[in-house]
Motif scaffolding. Structure first.
Motif, mmCIF file in Angstrom:
data_model
loop_
_atom_site.group_PDB
_atom_site.id
_atom_site.type_symbol
_atom_site.label_atom_id
_atom_site.label_comp_id
_atom_site.label_asym_id
_atom_site.label_seq_id
_atom_site.Cartn_x
_atom_site.Cartn_y
_atom_site.Cartn_z
ATOM 1 N N VAL A 1 42.241 44.177 43.819
ATOM 2 C CA VAL A 1 40.820 43.976 44.092
ATOM 3 C C VAL A 1 40.216 45.286 44.594
ATOM 4 O O VAL A 1 40.796 45.973 45.446
ATOM 5 N N GLY A 2 39.069 45.642 44.054
ATOM 6 C CA GLY A 2 38.401 46.890 44.417
ATOM 7 C C GLY A 2 38.730 48.049 43.508
ATOM 8 O O GLY A 2 38.082 49.107 43.594
ATOM 9 N N GLU A 3 39.691 47.892 42.621
ATOM 10 C CA GLU A 3 40.095 48.977 41.726
ATOM 11 C C GLU A 3 39.140 49.069 40.530
ATOM 12 O O GLU A 3 38.763 48.054 39.945
ATOM 13 N N ARG A 4 38.767 50.276 40.169
ATOM 14 C CA ARG A 4 37.935 50.488 38.979
ATOM 15 C C ARG A 4 38.833 50.641 37.761
ATOM 16 O O ARG A 4 39.852 51.341 37.808
ATOM 17 N N GLY B 1 34.607 48.651 34.679
ATOM 18 C CA GLY B 1 34.014 47.991 35.831
ATOM 19 C C GLY B 1 34.992 47.966 36.993
ATOM 20 O O GLY B 1 35.994 48.690 37.001
ATOM 21 N N THR B 2 34.703 47.111 37.964
ATOM 22 C CA THR B 2 35.504 47.022 39.194
ATOM 23 C C THR B 2 36.059 45.617 39.344
ATOM 24 O O THR B 2 35.339 44.629 39.165
ATOM 25 N N ILE C 1 41.036 38.382 42.198
ATOM 26 C CA ILE C 1 42.209 37.914 41.448
ATOM 27 C C ILE C 1 42.579 36.575 42.058
ATOM 28 O O ILE C 1 43.193 36.518 43.126
ATOM 29 N N ASP C 2 42.183 35.496 41.417
ATOM 30 C CA ASP C 2 42.361 34.177 42.015
ATOM 31 C C ASP C 2 42.416 33.105 40.945
ATOM 32 O O ASP C 2 42.328 33.388 39.743
ATOM 33 N N THR D 1 38.741 38.739 37.876
ATOM 34 C CA THR D 1 37.288 38.815 37.729
ATOM 35 C C THR D 1 36.873 40.280 37.754
ATOM 36 O O THR D 1 37.226 41.024 38.677
ATOM 37 N N LEU D 2 36.151 40.681 36.718
ATOM 38 C CA LEU D 2 35.745 42.076 36.559
ATOM 39 C C LEU D 2 34.229 42.168 36.617
ATOM 40 O O LEU D 2 33.529 41.561 35.807
#
Length: 560
Positions: free
Chosen positions: A52-55, A79-80, A84-85, A101-102
């Motif tokens: 999460v938070g990774e581009r 995107g970023t 992740i769920d 989710t992107l």
């Protein structure tokens, strides 16, 4: 003119295809958010490779395949990663699946791409390339395409499936009309990989424009491929039935097409193979039909992960729309919600209403009319399978070839009693699979227990062997310590005498060791410590004297 063959059963439901073929394919806009399920294929879900938070960049690998029956998952755009769920997906169980989710940035910035020349690759290398690019069957099964290139027997015939027999669905039709040259190029790559002798492209006769476009592309390529127009009959788009129509060969029960020297690929899959090899692009988008109760039915090239609600909004769903189907009305499934994401196997979404698809009346008892058996393309006895499933007699259902059912829905379509027959077959299959899985788990547990017991017994035996060896070595050392003269003087000594000699020898060794042992830490004693030691030694000497005197008194009187 190629001779065509027939298969048993089949029917002619209303096509409803003209509505979505009036306009060309249009590229759907990039949504603000994509929901990318990690299970978009047959087999295990992919393993997330991002946080999460990774581009991420467009085409970047974000999910690695797990096991053989799995496929890679890639970012459809840049995107970023925002989450992740578990999220709701298009699945009959309506259970959530792990998704990435992107949040898109609109830049469409590509990552590194790796086009290849397929002629320089071995079959194994081409399989690895397709696996790395997430290519799966786009006809609905989503079987990893690299697995279909693994074959023990030689493949004589490669078949491209352009039949698209189910009502409402037109994505393959429009793809063949507009991108025929790319499909032919993909077919050449697959023919090279399989070393097939002939390539047949099967298209139903209600797709005249698609057949003409494919024939022109084949002529332009100079390749000896054959475009074969077949009669429109549902379910001729089933791989086994298309093989039967084109070759006259029948895939035996429980076998695969490669067992009879044939392999079949959907035209959409073939197009994706071309993009993966020539352009280095992974499978991140597909053509999907949006039709049904909408104002503007058409086909969109949409990014994987786009929510169905956004696609339907592009075609303007009518006010009385109350549910959505993924796939066609015969084999499709009702979506749990409109906001579930598009996946690789999503070839169509139908906006439904009671006016378009009236609710079925309550099921009535079976009247043994045999209509279901007459239309069954697998030549089964659907009414008997229904009774076996209803009574939970799953063993009997298997004996009557339950797993040969392709769940085409033809039996339920013609049933005058409105019995949802396919639902019963799916239930029976799921129960059989669950019980087989439980049996395998029990067998594995039993094997583990047996191996555990064997390991314990082996360890006991090894420990006993080590102890016996240690005792033998100790006895050998003790025997070696006995003075040679004593043994020589009395070679016939008893076991007790030998044991006593060993004890005496050990005592002598201890005395000798004590005699040469010097006291430690006595170099710098104070006068008080020296006096204390002297007193202890005096007491010890006195005790020795008393013991000696007591022993002397116990001796018997000597005779004079």
């Amino acid at each position: 003119m190629r001779r065509l063959f027939n298969f048993h059963g089949g029917l002619h439901p209303p096509g409803n295809k003209a509505q979505s073929t009036a306009q060309p394919i249009v590229r759907a806009p990039v949504p603000q958010e994509l929901v990318i399920p990690l299970r978009q294929h047959a087999g295990e879900a992919a393993k997330p490779l991002v946080q999460v938070g990774e581009r991420v960049l467009k085409g970047q690998l974000i999910g690695a395949p797990v096991g053989g029956f799995s496929a890679s998952i890639h970012a459809p755009t840049s995107g970023t990663v925002s989450a992740i769920d578990l999220q709701s997906v298009a699945h009959p169980s309506a259970l959530p699946e792990l998704c990435i989710t992107l949040r898109t940035d609109g830049a469409e910035e590509w990552g590194e791409r790796h086009p290849v020349d397929y002629r320089t690759l071995s079959n194994a290398e081409l399989q690895a390339h397709l696996r790395a690019h997430g290519i799966v069957g786009l006809g609905g099964a989503a079987f990893p395409s690299d697995m279909k290139l693994r074959h023990a027997l030689p493949v004589q015939t490669l078949i491209l499936n352009g039949a698209e027999c189910e009502p409402y669905i037109t994505c393959d039709d429009m793809l063949m009309r507009e991108r025929a040259a790319e499909i032919v190029r993909g077919a050449e790559i697959l023919r090279f990989a399989l070393d097939a002798r002939e390539v047949l492209i099967g298209i139903e006769d209600n797709k005249a424009e698609a057949a003409a476009a494919m024939q022109n592309a084949v002529n332009a390529s100079g390749l000896p491929f054959e475009v074969v127009v077949i009669p429109t009959l549902y379910p001729s788009g089933s791989a086994k039935h298309l093989i039967r129509i084109l070759t006259g060969l029948e895939v035996p029960s429980g076998k695969l097409p490669t067992d009879i020297g044939v392999q079949c690929f959907n035209v959409g899959t073939t197009y994706a193979v071309k993009r993966a090899c020539d352009d280095g692009e992974p499978l991140i988008a597909r053509v999907v039909t949006v039709t049904g109760n909408v104002a503007q039915p058409r086909n969109y090239e949409a990014l994987i992960g786009t929510r169905f609600a956004e696609l339907v909004q592009l075609s303007a769903a009518l006010p009385d729309t109350d549910r959505y189907l993924m796939g066609g009305p015969m084999m499709g499934l009702e979506l749990p919600a409109a906001n579930v994401p598009l996946v690789k196997a999503s070839n169509c979404v139908i906006a439904a209403s009671d006016a378009l698809f009236p609710p079925k009346p309550p099921a009535l008892p079976c009247i043994r009319c045999t209509r279901c058996a007459q239309v069954c393309p697998a030549e089964l006895q659907p009414q008997d399978l229904y009774w076996f499933a209803q009574s939970n007699n799953f063993g009997k259902a298997q004996e009557w070839n339950l797993f040969d059912c392709i769940e085409c829905g033809a039996c339920a379509y013609v049933c005058p009693s409105s019995i949802p027959l396919v639902h019963y077959y799916r239930y029976a299959k799921s129960e059989v699979r669950a019980r087989d899985q439980e049996k395998r788990a029990a067998d594995q547990a039993r094997e583990r227990h047996e191996f555990h017991q064997l390991r314990i017994e082996r360890e006991k035996q090894e420990k006993a062997g080590r102890l016996a060896q240690k005792e033998r070595e100790s006895a050998a050392k003790a025997a070696a310590a006995i003075p040679a003269p004593a043994a020589a003087l009395n070679p016939a000594a008893s076991a007790d005498d030998t044991q006593q000699m060993r004890i005496d020898a050990a005592i002598e060794r201890a005395k000798a060791q004590a005699a040469v042992t010097q006291p430690k830490n006595v170099g710098h004693l104070t006068p008080e410590q020296q006096a204390e030691i002297a007193a202890i030694e005096a007491r010890r000497a006195n005790l020795h004297k008393l013991a000696a005197d007591a022993g002397a008194d116990d001796e018997p009187p000597k005779s004079s």
